[in-house]
Scaffold this active site. Structure first.
Site, PDB file in Angstrom:
ATOM      1  N   ILE A  18       0.811  -1.214   0.000  1.00 54.66           N
ATOM      2  CA  ILE A  18       0.000   0.000   0.000  1.00 54.66           C
ATOM      3  C   ILE A  18       0.842   1.262   0.000  1.00 54.66           C
ATOM      4  O   ILE A  18       0.298   2.360  -0.018  1.00 54.66           O
ATOM      5  CB  ILE A  18      -0.955   0.010   1.217  1.00 54.66           C
ATOM      6  N   GLY A  21       8.465   4.283   0.754  1.00 59.66           N
ATOM      7  CA  GLY A  21       9.172   5.542   0.958  1.00 59.66           C
ATOM      8  C   GLY A  21      10.585   5.279   1.400  1.00 59.66           C
ATOM      9  O   GLY A  21      11.061   4.135   1.431  1.00 59.66           O
ATOM     10  N   GLY A  22      11.285   6.374   1.760  1.00 60.06           N
ATOM     11  CA  GLY A  22      12.679   6.256   2.145  1.00 60.06           C
ATOM     12  C   GLY A  22      12.896   5.402   3.373  1.00 60.06           C
ATOM     13  O   GLY A  22      13.969   4.834   3.558  1.00 60.06           O
ATOM     14  N   MET A  23      11.897   5.314   4.229  1.00 62.47           N
ATOM     15  CA  MET A  23      12.057   4.557   5.468  1.00 62.47           C
ATOM     16  C   MET A  23      11.505   3.141   5.376  1.00 62.47           C
ATOM     17  O   MET A  23      11.544   2.401   6.352  1.00 62.47           O
ATOM     18  CB  MET A  23      11.370   5.293   6.621  1.00 62.47           C
ATOM     19  N   ASP A 134      10.088  15.592  12.940  1.00 63.97           N
ATOM     20  CA  ASP A 134       9.821  15.558  11.495  1.00 63.97           C
ATOM     21  C   ASP A 134       8.331  15.703  11.253  1.00 63.97           C
ATOM     22  O   ASP A 134       7.753  15.048  10.391  1.00 63.97           O
ATOM     23  CB  ASP A 134      10.341  14.263  10.872  1.00 63.97           C
TER      24      ASP A 134
END
Length: 896
Positions: A18, A21-23, A134
């Site tokens: 779903i 991302g970068g993480m 963040d």
């Protein structure tokens, strides 16, 4: 590498991807053990070797897993798959705040509602020492029901609660960030982040201000052609005035945003709690989610803070004026809702009980009655809004379920097996009637001078194997002037709950729980025709009527107001959502709220947290083991290396049993699901637990190995057979039987041979809390045959041979593991120690007071093997300070 559908990660089966991302990559998965959909975030294998990225991913799981708040993503589990770590969280349906804004300003009312939820989530994180660092619209998710969730604590920095900049271990390893390293997302970073300096919670408040600015304007507060230009703007420039981009933004709200975006951290709000408080004072339209109380810390009383305090004080005076002036309607006046908090003194705590109702507004809206404990005593308290300070009332020991007379002169309540009333002018207490066996009651006082009350919850749960006749309940009536209570109605159709008179004093409403859900709901009846007519089909709920014209009830944590035709006894139109995330218990319909006509509404804000601490024999705190939400029992393992406790899971609305390793400070969930799992009892070898599972499945006793992923064995038929203790030779379990027509009895379950249970103590009174002596020859237990619970010790092989131990009330007996002492709680929650010598004869010494325990828990303490330390549940002080919110002119929100 994408994980294909059908792949199993432990107990989780991947269904589809779903997001990514970068993480990490995010998948929809199915928890095969308890049957729910979850989200699984996996760090791709190519990044596993990146130490910094892996550290950030692990920190996200640790930080978010330490939090439990409706506005923060809930973390369920962590694990590894093919060398890649993953974290399991709740599965959200909706969209991010970034998508919701989409370059278009939000309505001010909607923006404030979202901002309040963000502030409350931040407040919960900050109180745990967690800074997000963040925060941005991409990391804020809006569910389909309008609830905001803060995501991605991957950059979170943990600080000590006292404000020290040193970092905190989670739970045993240290997460370090090199000085001068910039972390965060450009455009939402605070000036101190841009400079690479050490940050605190004020940095999150700056990001919050940037997000609120964007919600109100539709554009970013700081946005340059490059990252360098954006960072330069954060350091040197102010964003364009909100009033230039959105003419509908109020000046006060614009000042609040600017206050968040101050370059100097000292000039911003000093806590997210203060920020949320300021938003509530501005809007008068909060959604009902309430921030936890902030931890104790030094406060700076700057000019802006004093301005906000002055504004709030002025609103409080306006509120008091509205209460003290008789409710005169003024047409053509646009009334606004006004909110203020009711605070409790130090060392006092609200009495939370999901089977009773312990908060009640007087009909004239001038006073609040509630039940709270202080110094171990549970009393009725009164708060007169023109005095602003609640007071405990002498002579109301053990009170619960208060309700008012229609003229606001008396408060009725239950205590000591009786229905009583307090004259609020003279503060004298009178007994109205004996309850004659009715337990866990709630009542209502009608204008015709009649009181009705129900002996609700004296049943075996909706799925227990009992007949409808055995699970029926009664509604009683009695004159408010005193007399004998008589049965008004007793029906085999349904259980009766939460009675509430209508203004005419003859008709009343109640909740009826039938065998069929289609027949369960809110019913109307009268003193002359008590059988009941269905008004509204709904799941189990508390209810109150607010004249003229609104029926208030709870549904899955939301407080609803539905137009109600009092004359014809029927609902009209659709229910209107008043509050969200109200503490709610779906087994009894409990929610703490009270209403006085169309003018005043009060509700309890949070379920109090508890601290689990080690105390020595003087009551001096040695160390803290855990801070838990809704914890109500503690049981040490035989070797003192683990502790079992039950904790309310707010996501599921049920209690789960957890095991905590005291040496390594790690914990695992032992029993979970939609059932309430509690009353843990260790086997003498420490390899099994007996426990009680209630209500969603057939209620019964379970015996389960520690590593068993299921529910374990059920050696007894369905029923309220909760375990009390396990004999030290492993051969017997003492448990509670609750027959439908008698009080609670103590039974024995043999664990060898035919395992045929038999009664040990049964009769006309309650016998509870049975505990084996270490040598197995004696049983300590409580009986209420004198009118109060008192402690007795009886021979296991001849229970008629018994000795009374206590003389002025007792609860929660525990044997020292060497059998030389017997502990119990006195009526004032004082922990008592009685020297004991067992064998063929029982010899008792003089009871000695040790210290008081400050907790409302069924198993509030346990003692270690040496008898020199006690593991005790004590209420968290910060949660007790502001338990209630009062809303004036609450119906103004319904007209918007």
């Amino acid at each position: 590498m994408i994980i294909t559908a059908g792949t199993k990660l432990g107990r989780y089966e991947i269904r589809s991807q779903i997001g990514a991302g970068g993480m990490g990559e995010v998948y929809r998965a199915r928890d095969l053990e308890i049957g729910r959909d979850v989200a699984v975030k996996v760090l791709p294998k190519r990044f596993s070797a990146d130490k910094d990225r892996l550290q950030r991913f692990q920190q996200e799981a640790c930080a978010a897993g330490a939090l439990n708040h409706p506005n923060i993503l809930s973390i369920y589990d962590v694990g590894k798959h093919d060398g890649s770590p993953y974290v399991v969280s709740e599965l959200l349906e909706g969209e991010t705040l970034r998508n919701r804004i989409a370059g278009t300003p939000l309505a001010q009312r909607r923006a404030i509602d979202y901002a309040l939820q963000i502030a409350r989530g931040l407040a919960a994180a900050h109180e745990k020492g967690i800074i997000h660092r963040d925060l941005k619209p991409d990391n804020i998710f809006i569910t389909n029901d309008g609830r905001l969730k803060i995501l991605d604590f991957g950059l979170a920095k943990l600080t000590h609660l006292d404000g020290d900049q040193a970092q905190t271990d989670i739970p045993t390893r240290r997460i370090d960030t090199d000085p001068g390293v910039v972390m965060g997302t450009v455009g939402y970073m605070s000036p101190e982040q841009v400079k690479g300096r050490v940050v605190d919670q004020c940095s999150d408040i700056f990001a919050f201000g940037a997000i609120l600015y964007e919600m109100l304007s539709g554009r970013r507060a700081f946005h340059g052609e490059s990252a360098a230009e954006t960072m330069s703007a954060i350091l040197k420039e102010d964003p364009p005035d909100l009033s230039d981009t959105n003419k509908t933004v109020s000046p006060a709200l614009e000042r609040l945003v600017n206050h968040c975006l101050e370059k100097n951290p000292e000039a911003r709000f000093h806590s997210a709690r203060d920020l949320g408080f300021a938003l509530e004072a501005l809007s008068g339209s909060a959604s009902g989610t309430v921030a936890p109380s902030s931890a104790s810390q030094p406060r700076t009383w700057n000019r802006e803070r004093l301005i906000w305090m002055g504004t709030t004080a002025l609103l409080g005076l306006i509120a008091l004026g509205a209460v003290l002036i008789p409710f005169v309607r003024q047409p053509n006046v646009d009334l606004q809702t006004v909110r203020f908090n009711v605070t409790l003194p130090a060392k006092s705590s609200f009495f939370w009980d999901v089977e009773t109702h312990n908060l009640a507004l007087s009909p004239d809206g001038r006073r609040l009655a509630f039940i709270a404990t202080k110094d171990g005593k549970r009393l009725l308290w009164l708060n007169s809004f023109d005095e602003l300070s609640p007071q405990p009332i002498d002579g109301t020991d053990g009170a619960y379920s208060p309700f008012w007379s229609p003229d606001s002169r008396y408060v009725a309540f239950f205590a000591d097996g009786s229905l009583k009333k307090l004259d609020v002018v003279g503060l004298s207490v009178q007994t109205i009637c004996s309850l004659s066996g009715a337990i866990e009651t709630v009542g209502s006082w009608g204008s015709a001078g009649v009181i009705v009350f129900s002996d609700q919850f004296n049943d075996h749960g909706p799925n227990a194997a009992v007949s409808p006749e055995a699970s029926s309940s009664a509604i009683y009536r009695v004159s408010a002037n005193g007399g004998v209570a008589t049965v008004l109605t007793k029906s085999a159709r349904f259980k009766t709950h939460w009675v509430h008179f209508l203004p005419d004093g003859k008709r009343y409403l109640f909740y009826g729980r039938a065998q069929s859900p289609s027949e369960s709901g809110i019913y109307s009846a009268s003193l002359d025709a008590p059988d009941g007519t269905l008004v509204l089909q709904t799941a189990i709920t508390r209810l109150e009527y607010a004249p003229p014209g609104y029926l208030l009830y709870a549904r899955e944590g939301s407080l609803l107001a539905q137009p109600f035709d009092e004359k014809n006894l029927r609902v009209a139109g659709e229910p209107i959502n008043l509050l969200n995330h109200l503490p709610f218990f779906d087994k009894t319909g409990w929610a703490e709220f009270s209403v006085a006509g169309s003018t005043v509404l009060a509700y309890a804000k949070v379920i109090s947290s508890n601290r689990l601490v080690w105390l020595d024999r003087t009551g001096r705190e040695l160390s803290e083991v855990a801070v838990l939400n809704g914890n109500y029992e503690v049981r040490l393992s035989p070797d003192d290396q683990e502790v079992a406790y039950s904790v309310i899971d707010e996501r599921m609305g049920s209690a789960d049993i957890w095991l905590q390793d005291l040496s390594h400070n790690t914990r695992t969930r032992f029993a979970a699901g939609p059932t309430d799992d509690a009353n843990s009892v260790w086997s003498p070898d420490g390899k099994r637990l007996a426990y009680f599972s209630c209500c969603e499945a057939p209620s019964t006793l379970h015996i389960k190995e520690l590593n068993d992923p299921g529910k374990g064995q059920t050696p007894l038929p369905a029923g309220f057979n909760s375990p009390w203790d396990w004999s030290h030779d492993g051969k017997f379990i003492l448990y509670s039987e609750n027959p439908p027509n008698t009080n609670r009895d103590i039974w024995v379950l043999p664990l060898d041979g035919e395992q045929k249970p038999y009664p040990l103590l049964q009769g006309a009174f309650n016998e509870i809390y049975a505990q084996f002596s270490p040598d197995g020859q004696w049983v300590a237990y409580l009986s209420n045959e004198t009118g109060n619970d008192e402690l007795y010790v009886a021979r296991f092989d001849n229970p008629r041979d018994r000795t009374r131990v206590s003389t002025a009330g007792a609860s929660q007996p525990r044997w020292a593991k060497d059998g030389k002492e017997l502990f119990y709680l006195a009526a004032d929650n004082g922990l008592m120690a009685v020297p004991v010598r067992t064998g063929s004869k029982l010899e008792l010494g003089q009871a000695v007071f040790l210290f008081k325990i400050d907790a409302n828990a069924d198993n509030a303490y346990d003692v270690n093997a040496k008898g020199d330390r006690f593991l005790v549940i004590t209420t968290e002080q910060t949660v007790r300070s502001t338990p209630f919110t009062v809303i004036l002119n609450w119906t103004a929100d319904l007209r918007r």
